[in-house]
Design a protein around this motif. Structure first.
Motif, PDB file in Angstrom:
ATOM      1  N   THR A   1       0.835  -1.214   0.000  1.00 45.50           N
ATOM      2  CA  THR A   1       0.000   0.000   0.000  1.00 45.50           C
ATOM      3  C   THR A   1       0.862   1.253   0.000  1.00 45.50           C
ATOM      4  OG1 THR A   1      -1.725  -1.191   1.184  1.00 45.50           O
ATOM      5  CG2 THR A   1      -1.832   1.217   1.244  1.00 45.50           C
ATOM      6  N   PHE A   2       1.905   1.286   0.821  1.00 41.33           N
ATOM      7  CA  PHE A   2       2.792   2.443   0.869  1.00 41.33           C
ATOM      8  C   PHE A   2       3.460   2.658  -0.486  1.00 41.33           C
ATOM      9  CE2 PHE A   2       6.884   4.508   2.098  1.00 41.33           C
ATOM     10  CZ  PHE A   2       6.347   5.704   2.561  1.00 41.33           C
ATOM     11  N   LEU A   3       3.885   1.564  -1.121  1.00 40.14           N
ATOM     12  CA  LEU A   3       4.502   1.674  -2.440  1.00 40.14           C
ATOM     13  C   LEU A   3       3.513   2.230  -3.464  1.00 40.14           C
ATOM     14  CD1 LEU A   3       6.984   1.106  -4.273  1.00 40.14           C
ATOM     15  CD2 LEU A   3       5.832  -1.006  -4.861  1.00 40.14           C
ATOM     16  N   ARG A   4       2.288   1.743  -3.457  1.00 38.87           N
ATOM     17  CA  ARG A   4       1.274   2.269  -4.388  1.00 38.87           C
ATOM     18  C   ARG A   4       1.076   3.768  -4.166  1.00 38.87           C
ATOM     19  NH1 ARG A   4      -1.943  -2.118  -2.956  1.00 38.87           N
ATOM     20  NH2 ARG A   4      -3.380  -0.642  -1.998  1.00 38.87           N
ATOM     21  N   ASN A   5       1.060   4.181  -2.899  1.00 40.61           N
ATOM     22  CA  ASN A   5       0.926   5.617  -2.595  1.00 40.61           C
ATOM     23  C   ASN A   5       2.108   6.410  -3.143  1.00 40.61           C
ATOM     24  OD1 ASN A   5      -1.524   5.217  -1.306  1.00 40.61           O
ATOM     25  ND2 ASN A   5      -0.591   5.054   0.728  1.00 40.61           N
ATOM     26  N   LEU A   6       3.317   5.865  -3.033  1.00 35.65           N
ATOM     27  CA  LEU A   6       4.502   6.534  -3.580  1.00 35.65           C
ATOM     28  C   LEU A   6       4.398   6.692  -5.095  1.00 35.65           C
ATOM     29  CD1 LEU A   6       7.354   4.761  -1.559  1.00 35.65           C
ATOM     30  CD2 LEU A   6       6.643   7.156  -1.349  1.00 35.65           C
ATOM     31  N   THR A   7       3.906   5.649  -5.761  1.00 35.33           N
ATOM     32  CA  THR A   7       3.759   5.746  -7.223  1.00 35.33           C
ATOM     33  C   THR A   7       2.640   6.712  -7.589  1.00 35.33           C
ATOM     34  OG1 THR A   7       2.297   3.807  -7.389  1.00 35.33           O
ATOM     35  CG2 THR A   7       4.676   3.429  -7.614  1.00 35.33           C
ATOM     36  N   ASP A   8       1.558   6.729  -6.814  1.00 28.00           N
ATOM     37  CA  ASP A   8       0.449   7.656  -7.077  1.00 28.00           C
ATOM     38  C   ASP A   8       0.906   9.107  -6.952  1.00 28.00           C
ATOM     39  OD1 ASP A   8      -1.274   5.546  -7.509  1.00 28.00           O
ATOM     40  OD2 ASP A   8      -2.222   5.658  -5.525  1.00 28.00           O
ATOM     41  N   ARG A   9       1.821   9.367  -5.993  1.00 30.27           N
ATOM     42  CA  ARG A   9       2.335  10.732  -5.784  1.00 30.27           C
ATOM     43  C   ARG A   9       3.463  11.073  -6.755  1.00 30.27           C
ATOM     44  NH1 ARG A   9       2.080   9.208  -0.111  1.00 30.27           N
ATOM     45  NH2 ARG A   9       4.343   8.981  -0.123  1.00 30.27           N
ATOM     46  N   GLY A  10       3.913  10.092  -7.533  1.00 33.85           N
ATOM     47  CA  GLY A  10       4.992  10.336  -8.490  1.00 33.85           C
ATOM     48  C   GLY A  10       6.371  10.290  -7.885  1.00 33.85           C
ATOM     49  N   GLU A  11       6.506   9.806  -6.648  1.00 30.47           N
ATOM     50  CA  GLU A  11       7.814   9.728  -6.004  1.00 30.47           C
ATOM     51  C   GLU A  11       8.638   8.572  -6.561  1.00 30.47           C
ATOM     52  OE1 GLU A  11       7.891  10.225  -1.720  1.00 30.47           O
ATOM     53  OE2 GLU A  11       5.905  11.157  -1.826  1.00 30.47           O
ATOM     54  N   ILE A  12       7.966   7.549  -7.054  1.00 35.91           N
ATOM     55  CA  ILE A  12       8.627   6.431  -7.730  1.00 35.91           C
ATOM     56  C   ILE A  12       7.915   6.260  -9.067  1.00 35.91           C
ATOM     57  CG2 ILE A  12       9.105   3.952  -7.713  1.00 35.91           C
ATOM     58  CD1 ILE A  12       9.313   4.071  -4.697  1.00 35.91           C
ATOM     59  N   ALA A  13       8.711   6.233 -10.141  1.00 38.87           N
ATOM     60  CA  ALA A  13       8.133   6.090 -11.482  1.00 38.87           C
ATOM     61  C   ALA A  13       7.492   4.711 -11.637  1.00 38.87           C
ATOM     62  CB  ALA A  13       9.217   6.285 -12.534  1.00 38.87           C
ATOM     63  N   VAL A  14       6.439   4.677 -12.420  1.00 41.14           N
ATOM     64  CA  VAL A  14       5.720   3.431 -12.646  1.00 41.14           C
ATOM     65  C   VAL A  14       5.401   3.307 -14.131  1.00 41.14           C
ATOM     66  CG1 VAL A  14       3.441   4.423 -12.177  1.00 41.14           C
ATOM     67  CG2 VAL A  14       3.800   2.003 -11.802  1.00 41.14           C
TER      68      VAL A  14
END
Length: 128
Positions: free
Chosen positions: A85-98
């Motif tokens: 869940t935390f990782l999905r939130n990071l990708t949603d915020r653009g902190e980690i590219a997806v």
């Protein structure tokens, strides 16, 4: 998550542990020889090799595995040591590219490693 099946070592014999521990106590300057030719490792690779040797010197069994370039969110979260869940939130915020494969998210292993390195650098700043 791995390209090849993980390789697992048994713990070293006590005498070998002691010898390796003494050697590492003097220096962590590691030179790798392949077929008689010396190879200088970059800092990240050297750090991993030294960590492996330190674990063996403590009598730990060690497992080595490679990481695929594109990871599922579950694999990426496991690699980073964070929740899915935390990782999905990071990708949603653009902190980690997806990247998307249909409706499925894929994350480059290098992007996870870059994010982890940034977290290590930020940790001392937040502690101060």
């Amino acid at each position: 998550m791995t390209l090849d099946a993980p390789k697992v070592s048994s713990p070293l014999a006590p005498a070998a542990q002691e010898k390796l521990a003494r050697t590492l106590a003097d220096s962590i300057d590691v030179t790798v020889f392949v077929d008689g030719t010396a190879h200088r490792l970059d800092d990240d690779a050297r750090e991993v090799v030294v960590d492996l040797l330190l674990r063996l010197s403590r009598g730990d069994a060690v497992s080595v595995a490679s990481v695929a370039d594109l990871l599922t969110t579950s694999q990426a979260a496991e690699l980073a040591g964070i929740s899915h869940t935390f990782l999905r939130n990071l990708t949603d915020r653009g902190e980690i590219a997806v990247q998307y494969r249909g409706s499925h998210r894929r994350i480059r292993s290098q992007d996870i490693m870059t994010w982890l390195a940034a977290q290590k650098l930020a940790a001392p700043a937040t502690e101060a």
